[in-house]
Design a protein around this motif. Structure first.
Motif, PDB file in Angstrom:
ATOM      1  N   THR A 297      -5.966  13.635  -1.826  1.00  8.57           N
ATOM      2  CA  THR A 297      -7.261  13.036  -2.139  1.00  8.57           C
ATOM      3  C   THR A 297      -7.613  11.852  -1.243  1.00  8.57           C
ATOM      4  N   GLY A 298      -6.609  11.309  -0.535  1.00 12.50           N
ATOM      5  CA  GLY A 298      -6.870  10.124   0.274  1.00 12.50           C
ATOM      6  C   GLY A 298      -6.892   8.844  -0.535  1.00 12.50           C
ATOM      7  N   ARG A 299      -6.516   8.924  -1.833  1.00 13.66           N
ATOM      8  CA  ARG A 299      -6.527   7.749  -2.714  1.00 13.66           C
ATOM      9  C   ARG A 299      -5.114   7.497  -3.244  1.00 13.66           C
ATOM     10  N   LEU A 300      -4.688   6.258  -3.174  1.00 11.35           N
ATOM     11  CA  LEU A 300      -3.343   5.879  -3.616  1.00 11.35           C
ATOM     12  C   LEU A 300      -3.456   5.028  -4.869  1.00 11.35           C
ATOM     13  N   HIS A 301      -2.979   5.569  -5.992  1.00  3.87           N
ATOM     14  CA  HIS A 301      -3.031   4.866  -7.278  1.00  3.87           C
ATOM     15  C   HIS A 301      -1.612   4.529  -7.736  1.00  3.87           C
ATOM     16  N   VAL A 302      -1.529   3.569  -8.666  1.00  6.07           N
ATOM     17  CA  VAL A 302      -0.249   3.117  -9.204  1.00  6.07           C
ATOM     18  C   VAL A 302      -0.237   3.400 -10.697  1.00  6.07           C
ATOM     19  N   ILE A 303       0.853   4.012 -11.188  1.00  2.00           N
ATOM     20  CA  ILE A 303       0.972   4.255 -12.622  1.00  2.00           C
ATOM     21  C   ILE A 303       1.644   3.057 -13.281  1.00  2.00           C
ATOM     22  N   ASP A 304       1.234   2.761 -14.531  1.00  6.08           N
ATOM     23  CA  ASP A 304       1.711   1.556 -15.211  1.00  6.08           C
ATOM     24  C   ASP A 304       3.196   1.615 -15.545  1.00  6.08           C
ATOM     25  N   GLU A 305       3.723   2.835 -15.729  1.00 11.22           N
ATOM     26  CA  GLU A 305       5.111   2.966 -16.170  1.00 11.22           C
ATOM     27  C   GLU A 305       6.126   2.626 -15.069  1.00 11.22           C
ATOM     28  N   VAL A 306       5.671   2.472 -13.852  1.00 10.83           N
ATOM     29  CA  VAL A 306       6.581   2.263 -12.722  1.00 10.83           C
ATOM     30  C   VAL A 306       6.703   0.770 -12.420  1.00 10.83           C
ATOM     31  N   CYS A 307       7.924   0.343 -12.159  1.00 14.16           N
ATOM     32  CA  CYS A 307       8.156  -1.047 -11.746  1.00 14.16           C
ATOM     33  C   CYS A 307       7.485  -1.300 -10.402  1.00 14.16           C
ATOM     34  N   THR A 308       6.834  -2.435 -10.280  1.00 19.37           N
ATOM     35  CA  THR A 308       6.111  -2.741  -9.049  1.00 19.37           C
ATOM     36  C   THR A 308       7.069  -2.873  -7.865  1.00 19.37           C
ATOM     37  N   PHE A 309       8.262  -3.401  -8.104  1.00 19.62           N
ATOM     38  CA  PHE A 309       9.233  -3.522  -7.027  1.00 19.62           C
ATOM     39  C   PHE A 309       9.697  -2.147  -6.546  1.00 19.62           C
ATOM     40  N   ASP A 310       9.950  -1.248  -7.513  1.00 18.83           N
ATOM     41  CA  ASP A 310      10.372   0.103  -7.148  1.00 18.83           C
ATOM     42  C   ASP A 310       9.277   0.833  -6.388  1.00 18.83           C
ATOM     43  N   PHE A 311       8.029   0.667  -6.831  1.00 22.43           N
ATOM     44  CA  PHE A 311       6.931   1.355  -6.162  1.00 22.43           C
ATOM     45  C   PHE A 311       6.728   0.814  -4.753  1.00 22.43           C
ATOM     46  N   ALA A 312       6.848  -0.495  -4.578  1.00 21.55           N
ATOM     47  CA  ALA A 312       6.726  -1.084  -3.243  1.00 21.55           C
ATOM     48  C   ALA A 312       7.836  -0.579  -2.333  1.00 21.55           C
TER      49      ALA A 312
ATOM     50  N   ILE B  34      -0.650  -6.377  -7.478  1.00 23.42           N
ATOM     51  CA  ILE B  34      -0.279  -7.680  -6.918  1.00 23.42           C
ATOM     52  C   ILE B  34      -0.014  -8.690  -8.028  1.00 23.42           C
ATOM     53  N   GLU B  35      -0.838  -8.671  -9.080  1.00 19.84           N
ATOM     54  CA  GLU B  35      -0.666  -9.614 -10.184  1.00 19.84           C
ATOM     55  C   GLU B  35       0.666  -9.398 -10.896  1.00 19.84           C
ATOM     56  N   ARG B  36       0.999  -8.144 -11.163  1.00 23.03           N
ATOM     57  CA  ARG B  36       2.268  -7.847 -11.835  1.00 23.03           C
ATOM     58  C   ARG B  36       3.458  -8.237 -10.966  1.00 23.03           C
TER      59      ARG B  36
ATOM     60  N   ASN C 276       7.620 -14.770  -9.983  1.00 21.95           N
ATOM     61  CA  ASN C 276       7.656 -16.110 -10.580  1.00 21.95           C
ATOM     62  C   ASN C 276       8.707 -16.195 -11.680  1.00 21.95           C
ATOM     63  N   GLU C 277       8.805 -15.127 -12.494  1.00 21.69           N
ATOM     64  CA  GLU C 277       9.795 -15.135 -13.568  1.00 21.69           C
ATOM     65  C   GLU C 277      11.211 -15.155 -13.003  1.00 21.69           C
ATOM     66  N   VAL C 278      11.419 -14.372 -11.962  1.00 21.99           N
ATOM     67  CA  VAL C 278      12.744 -14.359 -11.338  1.00 21.99           C
ATOM     68  C   VAL C 278      13.054 -15.713 -10.727  1.00 21.99           C
ATOM     69  N   ALA C 279      12.049 -16.338 -10.094  1.00 24.02           N
ATOM     70  CA  ALA C 279      12.269 -17.653  -9.489  1.00 24.02           C
ATOM     71  C   ALA C 279      12.590 -18.699 -10.553  1.00 24.02           C
ATOM     72  N   LYS C 280      11.881 -18.639 -11.696  1.00 21.91           N
ATOM     73  CA  LYS C 280      12.148 -19.581 -12.774  1.00 21.91           C
ATOM     74  C   LYS C 280      13.553 -19.402 -13.332  1.00 21.91           C
ATOM     75  N   GLU C 281      13.949 -18.134 -13.477  1.00 25.05           N
ATOM     76  CA  GLU C 281      15.278 -17.861 -14.028  1.00 25.05           C
ATOM     77  C   GLU C 281      16.368 -18.349 -13.088  1.00 25.05           C
ATOM     78  N   MET C 282      16.151 -18.126 -11.794  1.00 28.21           N
ATOM     79  CA  MET C 282      17.138 -18.586 -10.823  1.00 28.21           C
ATOM     80  C   MET C 282      17.188 -20.104 -10.769  1.00 28.21           C
ATOM     81  N   ALA C 283      16.010 -20.729 -10.850  1.00 30.02           N
ATOM     82  CA  ALA C 283      15.975 -22.194 -10.829  1.00 30.02           C
ATOM     83  C   ALA C 283      16.651 -22.771 -12.064  1.00 30.02           C
ATOM     84  N   GLY C 284      16.457 -22.108 -13.228  1.00 29.59           N
ATOM     85  CA  GLY C 284      17.076 -22.587 -14.463  1.00 29.59           C
ATOM     86  C   GLY C 284      18.580 -22.499 -14.430  1.00 29.59           C
TER      87      GLY C 284
END
Length: 289
Positions: A205-220, A242-244, A250-258
């Motif tokens: 289709t020429g269109r790239l969509h992202v499904i919600d069930e997939v981790c953003t890191f895994d999809f990237a 991008i937001e997810r 940020n959560e990973v950075a906070k956890e590592m900083a803690g």
């Protein structure tokens, strides 16, 4: 100028096995013409020479085409009724190089009966004939098979599957897949198939969509493997993607900083209930401990 041009044309006629008598060029006759008529006659003469050169080139190309067709007919291989016992092989990949080892009990990988081979590997002629015979490919991702037309993959030539569609040698194919079989028309890629439908629809289709069930890191990471830039994600999914991802970073950075912060130990004294107070404190303040 006219005499000089005539000498040059005479030399040209000699290379073409022509004579002045066989040509319409006549110096005496041309000298009596006006300037415009002289230019016209010169133009016609040069055009005639160019057409003869072009005709010669066409004949040369036709001969070359006939020779190539003859060579192609010679490498088409024996007829289907001839039984060729080619050895079976299996192909495995390592981190550094691709290795091939005999595997008598495994199906043929990379071999099509009747097609020419080079050291037990398909030759470029065999791969070309395979593409002509099979207009679509079977892509096996993590055990799940998908079918797609080669011409659709060719529309994205910079991606992994787009490059696979233009491969002409065994070495080029093995740089893009983990194993393949021309006999089965199947190309195996050892990846998680969860996101491959999104990848496949991008070609269709020429269109790239992202499904919600997939981790953003895994999809990237999958996009990087399939050689697809994440900027091709549709705008309806890109902002959320991008937001997810930023939220998770940020959560990973906070956890590592803690974890790196030196927490001040609470002083519960040395009385009888101090150890019980510390246990209750840790239970509520450090539930992960």
């Amino acid at each position: 100028k006219l005499i000089l041009l005539d000498s040059l044309l005479q030399e040209r006629m000699g290379t073409l096995n022509m004579t002045s008598d066989s040509s319409f060029w006549n110096l005496a006759a041309v000298s009596e013409l006006s300037a415009a008529e002289k230019n016209l006659q010169i133009f016609k003469y040069l055009k005639n020479l160019a057409e003869q050169d072009l005709q010669g080139q066409i004949e040369s190309l036709r001969k070359r085409d006939a020779q190539l067709k003859q060579k192609l007919s010679e490498v088409e291989g024996p007829s289907e009724d001839i039984d060729l016992n080619f050895p079976s092989i299996s192909i495995t990949t390592t981190t550094d190089i691709d290795t091939v080892r005999p595997a008598p009990n495994h199906p043929q990988v990379g071999i099509v009966p009747g097609l020419p081979l080079d050291d037990d590997f398909p030759t470029p002629e065999a791969i070309h004939q395979h593409r002509q015979h099979f207009p679509k490919a079977i892509i096996n991702v993590g055990g799940m098979k998908h079918e797609i037309m080669w011409e659709l993959l060719e529309t994205r030539p910079m991606t992994r599957l787009g490059r696979l569609a233009t491969c002409s040698t065994h070495e080029e194919i093995m740089k893009l897949v983990d194993a393949y079989s021309l006999e089965e028309n199947e190309f195996y890629i050892d990846r998680d198939p969860a996101t491959f439908n999104c990848i496949l629809n991008y070609y269709r289709t020429g269109r790239l969509h992202v499904i919600d069930e997939v981790c953003t890191f895994d999809f990237a990471d999958d996009l990087k493997h399939w050689m697809i830039d994440e900027n091709y994600i549709e705008i309806c999914c890109l902002d959320k993607f991008i937001e997810r991802r930023e939220f998770m970073l940020n959560e990973v950075a906070k956890e590592m900083a803690g974890e790196e912060q030196d927490e001040e130990e609470e002083d519960f004294g040395d009385h009888y209930f101090a150890k019980y107070q510390k246990a209750l404190w840790d239970l509520f303040e450090k539930p992960q401990s």
